[in-house]
Write a protein that holds these residues in place. Structure first.
Motif, PDB file in Angstrom:
ATOM      1  N   MET A   1    -111.611 -13.943 -20.223  1.00 28.19           N
ATOM      2  CA  MET A   1    -112.378 -15.155 -20.064  1.00 28.19           C
ATOM      3  C   MET A   1    -111.543 -16.169 -19.279  1.00 28.19           C
ATOM      4  N   VAL A   2    -112.171 -16.878 -18.395  1.00 28.51           N
ATOM      5  CA  VAL A   2    -111.507 -17.919 -17.613  1.00 28.51           C
ATOM      6  C   VAL A   2    -111.639 -19.251 -18.350  1.00 28.51           C
ATOM      7  N   VAL A   3    -110.514 -19.952 -18.489  1.00 29.00           N
ATOM      8  CA  VAL A   3    -110.502 -21.222 -19.205  1.00 29.00           C
ATOM      9  C   VAL A   3    -109.871 -22.314 -18.355  1.00 29.00           C
ATOM     10  N   ILE A   4    -110.263 -23.544 -18.634  1.00 27.33           N
ATOM     11  CA  ILE A   4    -109.666 -24.724 -18.006  1.00 27.33           C
ATOM     12  C   ILE A   4    -108.894 -25.428 -19.105  1.00 27.33           C
ATOM     13  N   ARG A   5    -107.575 -25.489 -18.947  1.00 24.52           N
ATOM     14  CA  ARG A   5    -106.738 -26.033 -20.014  1.00 24.52           C
ATOM     15  C   ARG A   5    -105.530 -26.757 -19.441  1.00 24.52           C
ATOM     16  N   LEU A   6    -104.740 -27.356 -20.354  1.00 27.36           N
ATOM     17  CA  LEU A   6    -103.546 -28.086 -19.962  1.00 27.36           C
ATOM     18  C   LEU A   6    -102.344 -27.155 -19.937  1.00 27.36           C
ATOM     19  N   ALA A   7    -101.489 -27.326 -18.923  1.00 28.98           N
ATOM     20  CA  ALA A   7    -100.207 -26.626 -18.847  1.00 28.98           C
ATOM     21  C   ALA A   7     -99.128 -27.703 -18.864  1.00 28.98           C
ATOM     22  N   ARG A   8     -98.205 -27.619 -19.820  1.00 29.01           N
ATOM     23  CA  ARG A   8     -97.221 -28.682 -20.007  1.00 29.01           C
ATOM     24  C   ARG A   8     -96.099 -28.595 -18.991  1.00 29.01           C
ATOM     25  N   GLY A   9     -95.716 -29.759 -18.523  1.00 30.60           N
ATOM     26  CA  GLY A   9     -94.566 -29.898 -17.635  1.00 30.60           C
ATOM     27  C   GLY A   9     -93.790 -31.116 -18.087  1.00 30.60           C
ATOM     28  N   ILE A  19    -103.768 -29.778 -15.192  1.00 28.46           N
ATOM     29  CA  ILE A  19    -105.032 -29.197 -15.624  1.00 28.46           C
ATOM     30  C   ILE A  19    -105.258 -27.985 -14.733  1.00 28.46           C
ATOM     31  N   VAL A  20    -105.275 -26.801 -15.342  1.00 32.29           N
ATOM     32  CA  VAL A  20    -105.312 -25.557 -14.575  1.00 32.29           C
ATOM     33  C   VAL A  20    -106.466 -24.674 -15.021  1.00 32.29           C
ATOM     34  N   VAL A  21    -106.877 -23.806 -14.099  1.00 34.82           N
ATOM     35  CA  VAL A  21    -107.850 -22.754 -14.384  1.00 34.82           C
ATOM     36  C   VAL A  21    -107.037 -21.470 -14.515  1.00 34.82           C
ATOM     37  N   THR A  22    -107.200 -20.769 -15.618  1.00 35.55           N
ATOM     38  CA  THR A  22    -106.407 -19.567 -15.863  1.00 35.55           C
ATOM     39  C   THR A  22    -107.178 -18.578 -16.717  1.00 35.55           C
ATOM     40  N   GLY A  62    -119.568 -23.724 -13.300  1.00 43.58           N
ATOM     41  CA  GLY A  62    -120.687 -22.929 -12.808  1.00 43.58           C
ATOM     42  C   GLY A  62    -120.382 -21.441 -12.757  1.00 43.58           C
ATOM     43  N   GLN A  63    -119.109 -21.103 -12.597  1.00 45.05           N
ATOM     44  CA  GLN A  63    -118.694 -19.703 -12.577  1.00 45.05           C
ATOM     45  C   GLN A  63    -118.492 -19.145 -13.987  1.00 45.05           C
ATOM     46  N   GLY A  64    -118.631 -19.994 -15.006  1.00 36.34           N
ATOM     47  CA  GLY A  64    -118.541 -19.531 -16.383  1.00 36.34           C
ATOM     48  C   GLY A  64    -117.255 -19.890 -17.101  1.00 36.34           C
ATOM     49  N   ALA A  65    -116.412 -20.708 -16.496  1.00 36.96           N
ATOM     50  CA  ALA A  65    -115.160 -21.106 -17.143  1.00 36.96           C
ATOM     51  C   ALA A  65    -115.450 -22.048 -18.307  1.00 36.96           C
ATOM     52  N   GLN A  66    -114.645 -21.924 -19.353  1.00 34.91           N
ATOM     53  CA  GLN A  66    -114.791 -22.767 -20.529  1.00 34.91           C
ATOM     54  C   GLN A  66    -113.670 -23.793 -20.563  1.00 34.91           C
TER      55      GLN A  66
END
Length: 83
Positions: A1-9, A19-22, A62-66
């Motif tokens: 599943m593709v998700v939109i989430r935070l990646a810490r730096g 904020i990344v799509v992964t 639109g592509q189905g990412a959560q």
């Protein structure tokens, strides 16, 4: 599943989040597909606290990412502040 989430730096006690799509199976700070923006909780004064590419966000949804709960909350707050 593709998700939109935070990646810490950032450094210790100075967080900065991209904020990344992964893929959901990837590690939090690991490989990602696309960087959509950032969230800087430590921004002060004229610093920008939150920025995201709205057109790319709608494309991925639109592509189905959560979106993660935190990203959804930040986007909602940004839309509320802009209105």
């Amino acid at each position: 599943m593709v998700v939109i989430r935070l990646a810490r730096g950032g450094s210790k006690k100075r967080p900065f989040f991209n904020i990344v799509v992964t893929d959901s199976r990837n590690r939090r700070d690991g490989r990602f597909i696309e960087r959509l923006g950032y969230y800087n909780p430590m921004a002060a004064g004229q610093g920008v606290k939150f920025q995201i590419a709205e057109e790319r966000l709608t494309h991925w949804i639109g592509q189905g990412a959560q979106m993660s709960d935190t990203v959804a909350r930040l986007v909602k707050q940004a839309k509320k502040a802009a209105a």
